[in-house]
Write an enzyme that holds these catalytic residues in place. Sequence first.
Site, PDB file in Angstrom:
ATOM      1  N   LYS A  33       0.831  -1.214   0.000  1.00 58.79           N
ATOM      2  CA  LYS A  33       0.000   0.000   0.000  1.00 58.79           C
ATOM      3  C   LYS A  33       0.866   1.266   0.000  1.00 58.79           C
ATOM      4  CE  LYS A  33      -2.050  -1.494   3.717  1.00 58.79           C
ATOM      5  NZ  LYS A  33      -1.406  -2.832   3.778  1.00 58.79           N
ATOM      6  N   THR A  34       1.959   1.215   0.766  1.00 60.10           N
ATOM      7  CA  THR A  34       2.816   2.398   0.867  1.00 60.10           C
ATOM      8  C   THR A  34       3.421   2.744  -0.495  1.00 60.10           C
ATOM      9  OG1 THR A  34       3.301   1.741   3.122  1.00 60.10           O
ATOM     10  CG2 THR A  34       4.739   3.410   2.179  1.00 60.10           C
ATOM     11  N   GLU A  51      -1.171   5.961   6.040  1.00 58.08           N
ATOM     12  CA  GLU A  51      -1.601   5.538   7.367  1.00 58.08           C
ATOM     13  C   GLU A  51      -0.600   6.076   8.400  1.00 58.08           C
ATOM     14  OE1 GLU A  51      -3.536   1.333   8.328  1.00 58.08           O
ATOM     15  OE2 GLU A  51      -1.432   1.319   7.870  1.00 58.08           O
ATOM     16  N   TYR A  69       0.933  -5.817  19.824  1.00 59.15           N
ATOM     17  CA  TYR A  69       1.506  -7.107  19.427  1.00 59.15           C
ATOM     18  C   TYR A  69       2.092  -7.863  20.628  1.00 59.15           C
ATOM     19  CZ  TYR A  69       0.823  -6.392  14.414  1.00 59.15           C
ATOM     20  OH  TYR A  69       0.259  -6.236  13.168  1.00 59.15           O
ATOM     21  N   GLN A  80      -6.969  -0.369  18.701  1.00 58.77           N
ATOM     22  CA  GLN A  80      -7.961  -0.146  17.641  1.00 58.77           C
ATOM     23  C   GLN A  80      -8.757   1.129  17.869  1.00 58.77           C
ATOM     24  OE1 GLN A  80      -8.021  -1.593  14.775  1.00 58.77           O
ATOM     25  NE2 GLN A  80      -6.507  -3.154  15.278  1.00 58.77           N
ATOM     26  N   GLU A 103      -4.809   5.537   2.586  1.00 59.22           N
ATOM     27  CA  GLU A 103      -4.296   4.192   2.876  1.00 59.22           C
ATOM     28  C   GLU A 103      -5.153   3.588   3.980  1.00 59.22           C
ATOM     29  OE1 GLU A 103      -0.123   1.901   4.000  1.00 59.22           O
ATOM     30  OE2 GLU A 103      -0.238   4.048   4.300  1.00 59.22           O
ATOM     31  N   ARG A 104      -5.818   2.508   3.670  1.00 53.47           N
ATOM     32  CA  ARG A 104      -6.760   1.845   4.585  1.00 53.47           C
ATOM     33  C   ARG A 104      -7.934   2.740   4.940  1.00 53.47           C
ATOM     34  NH1 ARG A 104      -5.761  -2.976   5.637  1.00 53.47           N
ATOM     35  NH2 ARG A 104      -3.677  -3.785   6.032  1.00 53.47           N
ATOM     36  N   GLU A 171       6.647  -5.917  14.363  1.00 54.69           N
ATOM     37  CA  GLU A 171       5.941  -6.942  13.586  1.00 54.69           C
ATOM     38  C   GLU A 171       6.730  -8.238  13.445  1.00 54.69           C
ATOM     39  OE1 GLU A 171       3.492  -3.841  10.701  1.00 54.69           O
ATOM     40  OE2 GLU A 171       5.282  -4.809   9.931  1.00 54.69           O
TER      41      GLU A 171
END
Length: 229
Positions: A33-34, A51, A69, A80, A103-104, A171
């Site tokens: 997406k980026t 984003e 995470y 969220q 983005e999103r 991540e």
Amino acid sequence: MSPNSNNVLSDSQEGRGDKPYTVLVEGNIGSGKTSFLNYFSQFKDVETLAEPVDKWRNFKGFNLLELMYQDPHKYSLMFQSYVQLTMLDHHVKPSSAKVKIIERSLYSARYCFVENLRQKGYMDGAEHAVISEWYDWIFDKLDLTVDLIIYLRTSPVIASARIQRRSRNEENKIPLEYLQGVHNLHEEWLIKKKCPVPAKVLELDANQDPEALLKDIKKCQDQIIPGIS
Ligand code: DCP
């Protein structure tokens, strides 16, 4: 659920006269997406809203993405709810550009990420009910009009390999199974249309290497940024 009914912002935007053509870029983590946004940021009449991952990684000194995470049972709702605020800001942000690419969206946050966290047991019933109530209110009362959705469709295995290559610290332990869950929910939303889809979907094969994908993007450029060259 009735997205975009009873819009409180639409009075001043009758006929969408002063609203840009709005495009959402969706796809799994690591789908590209980026890069997609970077390509379109060169056009003068296009505004790209990436984003705000940096804000999520440093909100008043807290790394919200890392907390989520590290301890998803404890922090999924917190994370969220902040994502929701930052995405809402992008949806309603006025723009003088002819085309606005985001983005999103609040849609993927709800139908893909929040739903995945619920299905995996990281968000309990009460937490899910509260955040869903917020989404219902936002979808019902605010103008989240969208004209086109780009779906960068990837296999979770390829997304996982890219995530490992770029190695964003937070991540580095995302299991393939988590990506599979996010992927399945994108498919249910954008391909099988099991949740409301607010605009036409243009699907691109994002398993390809970046050069091949860019060629495909250029082929559909007139659809993505109509009237701009
Ligand atoms: N994220 C999340 N919940 C959301 C949106 C994002 O948990 N509602 C997480 C997933 C990723 C990080 O935030 O760990 C950034 O997610 P994106 O997939 O949206 O962004 P990328 O930078 O990974 O996109 P791409 O690789 O396609 O450029």
